[in-house]
Design a protein around this motif. Structure first.
Motif, short mmCIF file in Angstrom:
data_model
loop_
_atom_site.label_atom_id
_atom_site.label_comp_id
_atom_site.label_asym_id
_atom_site.label_seq_id
_atom_site.Cartn_x
_atom_site.Cartn_y
_atom_site.Cartn_z
N GLY A 1 0.78 -1.23 0.00
CA GLY A 1 0.00 0.00 0.00
C GLY A 1 0.81 1.27 0.00
N ARG A 2 2.13 1.15 -0.01
CA ARG A 2 2.99 2.34 -0.03
C ARG A 2 3.63 2.44 -1.40
NH1 ARG A 2 2.76 0.18 4.89
NH2 ARG A 2 2.76 1.52 6.73
N SER B 1 -0.67 -9.46 -3.41
CA SER B 1 -1.95 -9.91 -2.87
C SER B 1 -2.48 -8.94 -1.82
CB SER B 1 -1.80 -11.31 -2.26
OG SER B 1 -1.38 -12.25 -3.23
N LEU B 2 -1.58 -8.39 -0.99
CA LEU B 2 -2.00 -7.41 0.00
C LEU B 2 -2.51 -6.13 -0.66
CD1 LEU B 2 0.72 -7.76 2.80
CD2 LEU B 2 -1.71 -8.31 2.98
N ASP B 3 -1.82 -5.69 -1.70
CA ASP B 3 -2.28 -4.49 -2.41
C ASP B 3 -3.68 -4.69 -2.98
OD1 ASP B 3 0.01 -3.06 -1.86
OD2 ASP B 3 1.01 -3.60 -3.74
N ALA C 1 -6.39 -7.73 5.95
CA ALA C 1 -5.93 -7.99 4.57
C ALA C 1 -5.03 -9.21 4.48
CB ALA C 1 -5.20 -6.76 4.03
N LEU C 2 -4.27 -9.49 5.54
CA LEU C 2 -3.29 -10.58 5.47
C LEU C 2 -3.96 -11.93 5.26
CD1 LEU C 2 -0.28 -11.12 5.63
CD2 LEU C 2 -0.50 -11.42 8.09
N ARG C 3 -5.10 -12.15 5.92
CA ARG C 3 -5.78 -13.44 5.75
C ARG C 3 -6.27 -13.60 4.32
NH1 ARG C 3 -10.43 -15.94 9.60
NH2 ARG C 3 -8.56 -16.36 10.82
N PRO D 1 -2.54 -17.19 -2.06
CA PRO D 1 -1.44 -17.20 -3.05
C PRO D 1 -0.07 -17.33 -2.39
CG PRO D 1 -2.99 -15.42 -3.50
CD PRO D 1 -3.35 -15.97 -2.16
N TYR D 2 0.06 -16.74 -1.21
CA TYR D 2 1.34 -16.80 -0.49
C TYR D 2 1.67 -18.24 -0.10
CZ TYR D 2 4.79 -15.91 3.19
OH TYR D 2 5.91 -15.91 3.97
#
Length: 319
Positions: A130-131, A201-203, A229-231, A236-237
């Motif tokens: 997100g940055r 995936s987080l983005d 968001a992490l879950r 994919p991770y």
């Protein structure tokens, strides 16, 4: 037949076919390489010294080396199905004993490298997701690490931390300090790949409506990323983590040789060089089985992380 039982049977069938394919390709690849295994059995290796034809004939007959390749392969499969991995041509020991003796160091190396890769990728992805501003810097670093050959990375780490800083040993001494450099060598390229997948995936997850709802309740950016968001980004991770374990097993052969560590990887390299066919096939078989097991465990974790997958599995079972 229920969907769950069918899924288990299908995975078991795929695993057996994969193991058979690994054994078949390895066996024929080794037997088609120029050279006579009889010399390796007699301790001459690739240096075909003067050995009487009578002795060679006895060895070839005893090990069925004069039979057609397909016959040799069927005989080997028969022994394998009975649990007999054979005897090492060079070390004249049961292959199973060699595997047991060398599995511990490789397992310790792979586990530590996996833990380091997971920690580095999780921390890096959470801090950079997100940055947009520094993304090109992290992406460039990840690309360099992911594309760097393991042997070159290991050499650089040895040069910096062992030769210049004298902080860590080069040669394995059987202690934890000797494990640090090999584990970092294996972990860095894997962590770079995992970081790229997780950050993307987080983005994507941070752009979903549930994130706006979480922020409207007063949650900060880091809290939203970790708690929500992490879950959603974990599937994919985990998939990439399972596939990356195969790269760790492959890199272990180079790393253990580079750092003079015992282990299955170094045993594989030495056995290929000496045409020790039973050992090579056994190491490939065990590595393939471990890779399948790890990916099976990862697959079983999916429903625990994403409840929607558990609901779909339950719906399919009811049908």
């Amino acid at each position: 037949m229920s969907a769950a039982v069918w899924r288990v049977l299908r995975r078991l069938g795929v695993s057996l076919v994969t193991l058979l394919g690994a054994v078949t390709l390895t066996f024929f690849a080794l037997r088609l390489v120029p050279g006579d295994p009889a010399f390796a059995i007699l301790g001459a290796g690739r240096q075909q010294v003067d050995i009487s034809p009578e002795v060679l004939a006895v060895v070839r007959e005893q090990y069925h080396l004069d039979d057609p390749l397909i016959v040799q392969f069927v005989l080997y499969l028969g022994r394998l199905l009975s649990g007999d991995l054979g005897t090492s041509y060079v070390q004249e020991q049961p292959v199973s004993a060699l595997l047991v003796a060398q599995a511990g160091p490789t397992l310790a190396l792979a586990l530590l490298a996996t833990v380091l890769a997971v920690v580095l990728s999780l921390v890096g992805a959470v801090l950079t997701a997100g940055r947009r501003l520094p993304s090109w810097i992290s992406s460039a670093l990840e690309l360099v690490l992911a594309s760097t050959p393991v042997f070159w990375l290991g050499f650089v780490l040895m040069l910096v931390f062992s030769v210049w800083l004298r902080a860590l040993p080069i040669i394995d001494g059987g202690d934890l300090r000797s494990l640090v450099l090999p584990a970092v060598t294996l972990a860095l390229p894997t962590a770079a790949l995992l970081l790229q997948v997780l950050r993307q995936s987080l983005d994507d997850a941070l752009e979903q409506p549930f994130v706006l709802t979480a922020r409207s309740r007063g949650l900060g950016g880091l809290s939203v990323t970790v708690r929500h968001a992490l879950r959603h980004a974990a599937i994919p991770y985990l998939t990439m983590l399972g596939f990356s374990f195969g790269a760790l097993l492959g890199g272990a052969a180079i790393t253990e040789t580079l750092f003079s560590r015992p282990g299955l990887g170094r045993l594989l390299v030495e056995s290929v060089a000496s045409q020790d066919i039973p050992v090579v096939i056994a190491v490939v078989l065990v590595s393939t089985a471990v890779f399948i097991l790890v990916n099976t465990v990862v697959d079983l974790l999916y429903p625990l992380i994403d409840p929607r997958m558990r609901e779909r599995a339950a719906t399919g079972a009811r049908r």
